[in-house]
Design a protein around this motif. Structure first.
Motif, mmCIF file in Angstrom:
data_model
loop_
_atom_site.group_PDB
_atom_site.id
_atom_site.type_symbol
_atom_site.label_atom_id
_atom_site.label_comp_id
_atom_site.label_asym_id
_atom_site.label_seq_id
_atom_site.Cartn_x
_atom_site.Cartn_y
_atom_site.Cartn_z
ATOM 1 N N VAL A 37 51.067 48.694 30.967
ATOM 2 C CA VAL A 37 50.815 47.993 32.226
ATOM 3 C C VAL A 37 52.155 47.561 32.815
ATOM 4 C CG1 VAL A 37 49.748 45.966 33.290
ATOM 5 C CG2 VAL A 37 48.551 47.188 31.459
ATOM 6 N N LEU A 45 49.486 43.090 38.163
ATOM 7 C CA LEU A 45 49.409 44.053 37.068
ATOM 8 C C LEU A 45 48.991 45.424 37.590
ATOM 9 C CD1 LEU A 45 47.472 41.782 34.539
ATOM 10 C CD2 LEU A 45 49.955 42.077 34.741
ATOM 11 N N TRP A 47 47.919 49.303 36.065
ATOM 12 C CA TRP A 47 47.548 50.124 34.907
ATOM 13 C C TRP A 47 48.255 51.466 35.002
ATOM 14 C CZ3 TRP A 47 44.854 54.589 33.552
ATOM 15 C CH2 TRP A 47 44.185 54.596 32.326
ATOM 16 N N ILE A 50 46.989 55.300 29.186
ATOM 17 C CA ILE A 50 46.633 54.946 27.819
ATOM 18 C C ILE A 50 46.738 56.166 26.916
ATOM 19 C CG2 ILE A 50 45.129 52.971 28.297
ATOM 20 C CD1 ILE A 50 42.740 54.862 28.223
ATOM 21 N N ARG A 59 45.825 59.574 28.996
ATOM 22 C CA ARG A 59 45.333 59.548 30.382
ATOM 23 C C ARG A 59 46.297 58.716 31.207
ATOM 24 N NH1 ARG A 59 38.866 58.683 29.029
ATOM 25 N NH2 ARG A 59 38.900 59.971 27.142
ATOM 26 N N SER A 61 47.312 56.986 35.122
ATOM 27 C CA SER A 61 46.934 56.641 36.483
ATOM 28 C C SER A 61 47.577 57.675 37.409
ATOM 29 C CB SER A 61 47.478 55.261 36.836
ATOM 30 O OG SER A 61 47.518 55.080 38.228
ATOM 31 N N PRO A 62 46.860 58.102 38.454
ATOM 32 C CA PRO A 62 47.467 59.044 39.397
ATOM 33 C C PRO A 62 48.798 58.530 39.952
ATOM 34 C CG PRO A 62 45.129 58.883 39.808
ATOM 35 C CD PRO A 62 45.456 57.820 38.790
ATOM 36 N N TYR A 95 54.236 45.966 29.786
ATOM 37 C CA TYR A 95 53.454 45.473 28.665
ATOM 38 C C TYR A 95 52.687 46.610 28.013
ATOM 39 C CZ TYR A 95 54.026 40.744 30.640
ATOM 40 O OH TYR A 95 54.526 39.559 31.127
ATOM 41 N N ARG A 99 43.165 48.534 23.134
ATOM 42 C CA ARG A 99 41.743 48.479 23.469
ATOM 43 C C ARG A 99 40.985 49.372 22.517
ATOM 44 N NH1 ARG A 99 42.407 49.594 29.389
ATOM 45 N NH2 ARG A 99 40.222 49.011 29.522
ATOM 46 N N ALA A 102 38.159 53.650 25.770
ATOM 47 C CA ALA A 102 38.812 53.851 27.063
ATOM 48 C C ALA A 102 38.326 52.872 28.120
ATOM 49 C CB ALA A 102 38.611 55.286 27.531
ATOM 50 N N GLY A 103 37.061 52.485 28.077
ATOM 51 C CA GLY A 103 36.533 51.591 29.098
ATOM 52 C C GLY A 103 36.472 50.137 28.695
ATOM 53 N N ALA A 104 36.979 49.807 27.536
ATOM 54 C CA ALA A 104 36.954 48.430 27.032
ATOM 55 C C ALA A 104 38.154 47.653 27.561
ATOM 56 C CB ALA A 104 36.970 48.446 25.501
ATOM 57 N N PRO A 105 38.167 46.340 27.384
ATOM 58 C CA PRO A 105 39.311 45.569 27.864
ATOM 59 C C PRO A 105 40.481 45.647 26.894
ATOM 60 C CG PRO A 105 37.786 44.098 26.805
ATOM 61 C CD PRO A 105 37.138 45.459 26.805
ATOM 62 N N PHE A 106 41.655 45.255 27.377
ATOM 63 C CA PHE A 106 42.818 45.102 26.505
ATOM 64 C C PHE A 106 42.663 43.764 25.781
ATOM 65 C CE2 PHE A 106 44.992 48.795 27.565
ATOM 66 C CZ PHE A 106 45.212 48.938 28.923
ATOM 67 N N TYR B 35 36.363 42.543 33.628
ATOM 68 C CA TYR B 35 37.157 41.740 32.699
ATOM 69 C C TYR B 35 38.038 40.791 33.499
ATOM 70 C CZ TYR B 35 35.866 45.918 30.126
ATOM 71 O OH TYR B 35 35.155 46.955 29.593
ATOM 72 N N TYR B 37 41.627 38.377 33.038
ATOM 73 C CA TYR B 37 42.801 38.053 32.244
ATOM 74 C C TYR B 37 43.480 36.831 32.836
ATOM 75 C CZ TYR B 37 42.264 42.864 30.534
ATOM 76 O OH TYR B 37 41.770 44.036 29.982
ATOM 77 N N LEU B 47 43.267 38.142 27.412
ATOM 78 C CA LEU B 47 41.879 38.419 27.773
ATOM 79 C C LEU B 47 41.079 37.129 27.799
ATOM 80 C CD1 LEU B 47 39.645 40.524 28.346
ATOM 81 C CD2 LEU B 47 39.303 40.667 25.857
ATOM 82 N N TYR B 50 35.203 39.293 28.945
ATOM 83 C CA TYR B 50 34.931 40.725 28.845
ATOM 84 C C TYR B 50 33.442 40.963 29.060
ATOM 85 C CZ TYR B 50 33.314 39.923 24.037
ATOM 86 O OH TYR B 50 32.635 39.479 22.922
ATOM 87 N N TYR B 88 43.594 37.565 36.789
ATOM 88 C CA TYR B 88 43.378 38.921 37.266
ATOM 89 C C TYR B 88 42.001 39.428 36.833
ATOM 90 C CZ TYR B 88 48.455 39.094 37.973
ATOM 91 O OH TYR B 88 49.741 38.843 38.393
ATOM 92 N N TRP B 92 36.980 49.278 34.906
ATOM 93 C CA TRP B 92 37.199 50.711 34.843
ATOM 94 C C TRP B 92 36.693 51.317 36.149
ATOM 95 C CZ3 TRP B 92 40.125 53.061 31.407
ATOM 96 C CH2 TRP B 92 40.106 54.456 31.328
ATOM 97 N N GLN B 99 40.239 55.434 35.390
ATOM 98 C CA GLN B 99 41.369 54.582 35.060
ATOM 99 C C GLN B 99 40.911 53.149 35.258
ATOM 100 O OE1 GLN B 99 43.964 55.579 38.813
ATOM 101 N NE2 GLN B 99 44.290 53.414 38.338
ATOM 102 N N GLU B 100 41.664 52.230 34.697
ATOM 103 C CA GLU B 100 41.360 50.828 34.918
ATOM 104 C C GLU B 100 42.075 50.382 36.186
ATOM 105 O OE1 GLU B 100 42.392 48.217 31.728
ATOM 106 O OE2 GLU B 100 41.119 46.621 32.481
ATOM 107 N N PHE B 102 43.090 46.871 38.568
ATOM 108 C CA PHE B 102 43.233 45.427 38.559
ATOM 109 C C PHE B 102 43.086 44.863 39.967
ATOM 110 C CE2 PHE B 102 44.594 44.455 34.301
ATOM 111 C CZ PHE B 102 45.278 45.567 33.835
ATOM 112 N N GLY B 103 42.715 43.602 40.019
ATOM 113 C CA GLY B 103 42.816 42.871 41.266
ATOM 114 C C GLY B 103 44.258 42.456 41.468
#
Lengths: 119, 111
Positions: A37, A45, A47, A50, A59, A61-62, A95, A99, A102-106, B35, B37, B47, B50, B88, B92, B99-100, B102-103
């Motif tokens: 991140v 922040l 992303w 990962i 994977r 981010s574009p 940072y 996780r 893939a879809g879970a939080p850090f 989520y 943070y 975190l 969640y 934040y 996903w 991709q994830e 963020f705000g």
């Protein structure tokens, strides 16, 4: 205790290459994703991408695809973020974080690595 | 410009209840968990919430999350000075190969 320990601050010149690291301990490194991140000075922040060290599934981010490379060496429980040619705009705190899917939080974060790129 | 939209700032006095909103779309908040943070000054994010409304072990129950449609919110009750931080939201996003996102973050000031 789960820990992610990142390498120290770096000061580089534009055009130089860099590889920063994130060493995991206290858990099975190959069973969790490691993400990166970016946080630019005074900003939010972002992303970047990962990697799953178990099979190196990666994977991006574009926004960061082609700009950085994420890798991992499971033999030493370490993930990496690297640049081949830094730009001033890469100046930021980076940072790593863990996780469990893939879809879970850090759920655990490293302390951050400050990268400064300046001529 | 962040994919998820948060107010840039929020404030409250000790003991008050404050809420922070997070607006997204059908490809992120509308179809995935949200989520939250917390980033205290000079530290790494932590975190806070969640799966929309679950708290990790150690997070006080003064913090709660909710989601409705393509929006979510974080509520902090019994505001304390140590809650002053950046918050934040994240989710996903099923578009763009996944991709994830963020705000942009909300800076909470405890007056």
């Amino acid at each position: 205790e789960v820990q992610l320990v990142q390498s120290g601050a770096e000061v580089k010149k534009p055009g130089e290459s860099l590889k920063i690291s994130c060493k995991g301990s206290g858990y099975s490194f190959t069973s969790y994703w490691i993400g990166w991140v970016r946080q630019m000075p005074g900003k939010g922040l972002e992303w970047m991408g990962i990697i799953y060290p178990g099979d190196s599934d990666t994977r991006y981010s574009p926004s960061f695809q082609g700009q950085v490379t994420i890798s991992a060496d499971k033999s030493i429980s370490t993930a990496y973020l690297q640049w081949s040619s830094l730009k001033a705009s890469d100046t930021a705190m980076y940072y790593c974080a863990r996780r469990d899917s893939a879809g879970a939080p850090f759920d655990y974060w490293g302390q951050g690595t400050l990268v400064t790129v300046s001529s | 410009q962040s994919v998820l939209t948060q107010p840039p700032s929020a404030s409250g006095t000790p003991g008050q209840r404050v809420t922070i909103s997070c607006s997204g779309s059908s490809s992120n908040i509308g179809s995935n968990y949200v989520y939250w943070y917390q980033q205290l000054p000079g530290t790494a994010p932590k975190l806070l919430i969640y799966r929309n409304n679950q708290r990790p072990s150690g997070v006080p129950d003064r913090f709660s999350g909710s989601k409705s449609g393509t929006s979510a919110s974080l509520a902090i009750s019994g505001l304390r000075s140590e809650d002053e931080a950046d918050y934040y939201c994240a989710a996903w996003d099923d578009s763009l190969s996944g991709q994830e996102v963020f705000g942009g973050g909300t800076k909470l000031t405890v007056l």
